[in-house]
Each structure stands twice: as structure tokens, then as C-alpha cells.
Design a protein around this motif. Sequence first.
Motif, PDB file in Angstrom:
ATOM      1  N   ILE A  51     101.658  47.246  27.796  1.00  0.00           N
ATOM      2  CA  ILE A  51     101.085  45.934  27.467  1.00  0.00           C
ATOM      3  C   ILE A  51     101.100  45.032  28.699  1.00  0.00           C
ATOM      4  O   ILE A  51     102.156  44.818  29.312  1.00  0.00           O
ATOM      5  CB  ILE A  51     101.870  45.266  26.321  1.00  0.00           C
ATOM      6  CG1 ILE A  51     101.870  46.173  25.088  1.00  0.00           C
ATOM      7  CG2 ILE A  51     101.281  43.889  25.985  1.00  0.00           C
ATOM      8  CD1 ILE A  51     100.503  46.511  24.544  1.00  0.00           C
TER       9      ILE A  51
ATOM     10  N   ARG B  48     100.983  40.856  22.793  1.00  0.00           N
ATOM     11  CA  ARG B  48     102.020  41.639  22.131  1.00  0.00           C
ATOM     12  C   ARG B  48     101.383  42.608  21.147  1.00  0.00           C
ATOM     13  O   ARG B  48     100.350  42.306  20.556  1.00  0.00           O
ATOM     14  CB  ARG B  48     102.977  40.712  21.377  1.00  0.00           C
ATOM     15  CG  ARG B  48     104.216  41.406  20.837  1.00  0.00           C
ATOM     16  CD  ARG B  48     105.171  40.407  20.236  1.00  0.00           C
ATOM     17  NE  ARG B  48     105.386  40.673  18.824  1.00  0.00           N
ATOM     18  CZ  ARG B  48     105.840  39.791  17.960  1.00  0.00           C
ATOM     19  NH1 ARG B  48     106.099  38.556  18.340  1.00  0.00           N
ATOM     20  NH2 ARG B  48     106.023  40.126  16.695  1.00  0.00           N
ATOM     21  N   GLU B  49     102.001  43.765  20.994  1.00  0.00           N
ATOM     22  CA  GLU B  49     101.530  44.775  20.049  1.00  0.00           C
ATOM     23  C   GLU B  49     102.696  45.213  19.170  1.00  0.00           C
ATOM     24  O   GLU B  49     103.702  45.714  19.665  1.00  0.00           O
ATOM     25  CB  GLU B  49     100.948  45.980  20.790  1.00  0.00           C
ATOM     26  CG  GLU B  49     100.452  47.078  19.863  1.00  0.00           C
ATOM     27  CD  GLU B  49      99.851  48.264  20.601  1.00  0.00           C
ATOM     28  OE1 GLU B  49      98.910  48.030  21.394  1.00  0.00           O
ATOM     29  OE2 GLU B  49     100.321  49.388  20.394  1.00  0.00           O
TER      30      GLU B  49
ATOM     31  N   GLU C 122     104.825  41.920  26.763  1.00  0.00           N
ATOM     32  CA  GLU C 122     104.241  42.058  28.094  1.00  0.00           C
ATOM     33  C   GLU C 122     105.233  42.751  29.026  1.00  0.00           C
ATOM     34  O   GLU C 122     106.394  42.365  29.103  1.00  0.00           O
ATOM     35  CB  GLU C 122     103.861  40.686  28.641  1.00  0.00           C
ATOM     36  CG  GLU C 122     102.723  40.036  27.867  1.00  0.00           C
ATOM     37  CD  GLU C 122     102.498  38.591  28.240  1.00  0.00           C
ATOM     38  OE1 GLU C 122     103.399  37.978  28.852  1.00  0.00           O
ATOM     39  OE2 GLU C 122     101.418  38.056  27.906  1.00  0.00           O
TER      40      GLU C 122
ATOM     41  N   ASN D 193      98.313  42.815  16.258  1.00  0.00           N
ATOM     42  CA  ASN D 193      98.523  41.760  17.244  1.00  0.00           C
ATOM     43  C   ASN D 193      98.920  40.520  16.447  1.00  0.00           C
ATOM     44  O   ASN D 193      98.078  39.902  15.809  1.00  0.00           O
ATOM     45  CB  ASN D 193      97.250  41.491  18.046  1.00  0.00           C
ATOM     46  CG  ASN D 193      97.381  40.265  18.941  1.00  0.00           C
ATOM     47  OD1 ASN D 193      98.477  39.753  19.162  1.00  0.00           O
ATOM     48  ND2 ASN D 193      96.260  39.770  19.440  1.00  0.00           N
TER      49      ASN D 193
ATOM     50  N   THR E  62      95.498  40.317  22.924  1.00  0.00           N
ATOM     51  CA  THR E  62      96.434  41.263  23.510  1.00  0.00           C
ATOM     52  C   THR E  62      95.646  42.309  24.290  1.00  0.00           C
ATOM     53  O   THR E  62      94.578  42.749  23.846  1.00  0.00           O
ATOM     54  CB  THR E  62      97.286  41.942  22.424  1.00  0.00           C
ATOM     55  OG1 THR E  62      98.219  40.983  21.911  1.00  0.00           O
ATOM     56  CG2 THR E  62      98.057  43.134  22.956  1.00  0.00           C
TER      57      THR E  62
ATOM     58  N   GLY F 206      96.259  46.035  26.544  1.00  0.00           N
ATOM     59  CA  GLY F 206      97.174  47.090  26.942  1.00  0.00           C
ATOM     60  C   GLY F 206      96.429  48.253  27.568  1.00  0.00           C
ATOM     61  O   GLY F 206      95.269  48.511  27.227  1.00  0.00           O
TER      62      GLY F 206
END
Length: 197
Positions: free
Chosen positions: A98, A102-103, A125, A141, A147, A149
Motif C-alpha cells: 500500500i 488503507r486496505e 501505507e 477501503n 487507496t 496499492g
Amino acid sequence: MNTSARSQTTGHQRLFDRDRFIEDCVSAHRSTGMEAVREVLAEAIRDHRAVLKTLGGPTKAGLDVMHTSPDFTIFAAHWTPQMNLLPHDHMMKALIGIYTGREDNILWRHGEEGIEAYEANCLFEGDIAALPSHAIHSVTNPLQRFTGGIHIYDGDFFATERHQWDPETLAEAPSDGEAIKAMFAAENERLFGRDSN
């Protein structure tokens, strides 16, 4: 100073070199496989701000494909604010790093009556995660911003037949690259309206 690294230092500023990153990932994959690729990704994502500066901030849901071949795929995936991806598998090893946003992941496994959730994790991150070839996960997310990545796969992500599960009934259905593109199109329509591109 090692100028062959994924990020180069100029004065006090580190720069992420997209082309060099791809070359290093492909070379690592050919030599020793996904473990070596993970090291390349980890080094790059460690300075996630440099990656974001080079790749740019996401502005819509989609995939920025960096490399695709019969045995290896790299792309930057962009999730819209509060986007949800239903449970799905990859049928190949995967790495996720990432660089903005955020995931949140829920991990699923096969049970007696279908799939069942058994674990969750959050990728912030600078974080990376490795998924085995049999992994099933759903993605959210949770933020009010995009987000982004870098996703790397040990195979041809777009040509491999995979599986997805309905988020409510958990009924299994086939999935492939076209199904993923349709998800992104629906998400952009939700966020921006039918006339947006």
C-alpha cells in the motif's frame, strides 16, 4: 550510493523509478521467485510517499497495469472511498504493497457449508502482505479518500479463471479479468455517476 535500487536519492528527496522497479521485479521473479520479488516491493513501499509522487494519486477505481506476461503480473490497484470488493481468489501467489490510503482484508477459507471468514488484517501505507495461491479474501477501503496499492501476481492475472463469492449469500461464481473490470466500472458509476469517464 546504490543507484540500481527501486528508489534513488537526490539530495534529501528519494525518487521512485517506475521502470526500474518493474525491471527489478521481473529479474527477481525470473531468478528466485516471489520471495525475491517481495524484497523488491518491500524496499519500494518503505518510502510510500516517493511511490505516490511518481505514480500519482488515484482519481478513480481501476488498474494501472505495469507488466503482464504468462507468468507474472504487476499493477497499481485504485480503490475509491469506501469501496468493497467481494470475496475472491487469485489462484496464484500475490503480493500487495500500500502506497496511499488503507486496505482492510477479511480472509476466508472453505468450510463444510461454503466459505467462512477466519481472520482479518489492515494494511496501512508502507505495509505489504503476501497471499498464498489458495487464499480467498475480500477487500474494503474504509477511508473517505482513495487507496492505492501495488499488486504483484505469480501468473497472468488477466487470463486466469478464478472464483468470486456473492457478498450476501456467499454463492460461488466464476471470475476473470472482465469480471474485475466490471466491478471497477460499477464503482466509478456509483461514485461519479453514469456520465463520468
